[in-house]
Design a protein around this motif. Sequence first.
Motif: not given
Ligand code: PEP
Length: 455
Positions: A106-108, A113-115, A287-289, A318-320
């Motif tokens: 889960g994302r839970f 925290a948010k960027p 790691v997000k790519v 990955h998230r392109f």
């Molecule tokens: C997220 O998963 O909510 C997120 C901010 O993702 P990313 O770092 O891939 O932009």
Amino acid sequence: MPPWSPPSWRSKPAAQQVAYASEAALSLAVSHLASLPPLVTSWEVESLKSQLAEAAQGKRFLLQGGDCAEQLHDCNADTIANKLKILLQMSLVLVQGSGKPVIRVGRFAGQYAKPRSEDLERRSGATLPSYRGDLVNRTGFTEAERTPDPQLLLRAYERSALTLNFIRSLVKGGFADLHHPENWDLDFARHSPLAGEYHAMAHRVVEALRFMENIGGVRAGEMEWVDFFTSHEGLHLAYEEAQTRQAPSRKRWYNLSTHLPWIGVRTADPSGAHVEYFRGINNPIGVKVGPDMTKQGLVQLLDILHPHDEPGRLTLIHRFGHARIGDCLPRMIEAVRTAGKTVLWCCDPMHGNTRHTADGIKTRHFDDILRELEQAFSIHRASGSSLGGVHFELTGEDVTECLGGARNLSAADLKRAYRSEVDPRLNYEQSLEMAMLIARILRPDVASSDPVTAE
Ligand code: PEP
Ligand code: CO
């Protein structure tokens, strides 16, 4: 490599960190946090790592999902149970589709925290710090609510503990027993256009379980239970550091605030503080790519974060975006192959497909999400690699945040039940439909009489 310690990240440049008014108040909250018990144990963390290692070999499939940002006020029984229900329903469908056990993450229980792309937000002439998640400040647009408050670190930690406590009780109490998928039905979804197809699938899983049990003469034991693991973006390094403990029996460091922390695209600089922190913890990590990652950058990350090629250690998410994956993904697969490393590949088809409606509402279209996923499966296959997991922003609630899906939600529908404070999530029906479509991709020849592997 220079020596590592939980605070060694402090000597490196840290992106996305928070400017607190009082360092003393922050230190006090952090030392309080460091004195509290951990949320998870190193045994669980290692168990997830070995399951992820199997997923990287194609023996399991990873389903990771939940809110973009959890909120403190959403820590209630219904919201948590609904999130588990949709993840359980999706995983049941994916078990059918993939013929493999599904790992549920889960994302839970910590995704607070948010960027942010902008440090400041402007609204009708006023300028205030951006909302950075309930771990840091509040959503309301007043000076008081947007001022970072170190006490929120403790509040979010406590809510994470409450969430996890409830999840563990539900799982232990039989909620997740595969013999009883009826426990996972959502009241409002009874009349969903997908209900019939889903129930037929659930019925087949229960039948298959009974069949195996009859043959074996025992209940399927461990197989009938499902586990949940937790994950969140390891963004706020003072928070993560406070939860970093040395497991006495192992003499290794773990982040025990979650099983699977990940590094977001905005903090994946190989010479930055986040990568420094992550290299020393022994959790499996993500790691997000994104599209800005270079081959060379990825190879550097593999050297730092995955030096020993430890099975299950690294998941690359990955998230392109559907328009760019064709360009970007093959080079990343190539980089990993050249480095001679094994990773688990997971596709997040959400974050590269964000757009705004004419009214300025942040959304994503179901079809774009599906298009990215379809390409992800086929590019991996064509490159001799394999996609071993999927990552979604979703909710078990009946929200209207993403466009399209079986009910073909339109821009006008978004105004009806848009609740996310950050990114738009697939609602219950869209999530289930997405799982059914993935199941079709995974096993296009699936027939109603096919045996299933249950877990
Ligand atoms: C997220 O998963 O909510 C997120 C901010 O993702 P990313 O770092 O891939 O932009
Ligand atoms: Co998000």
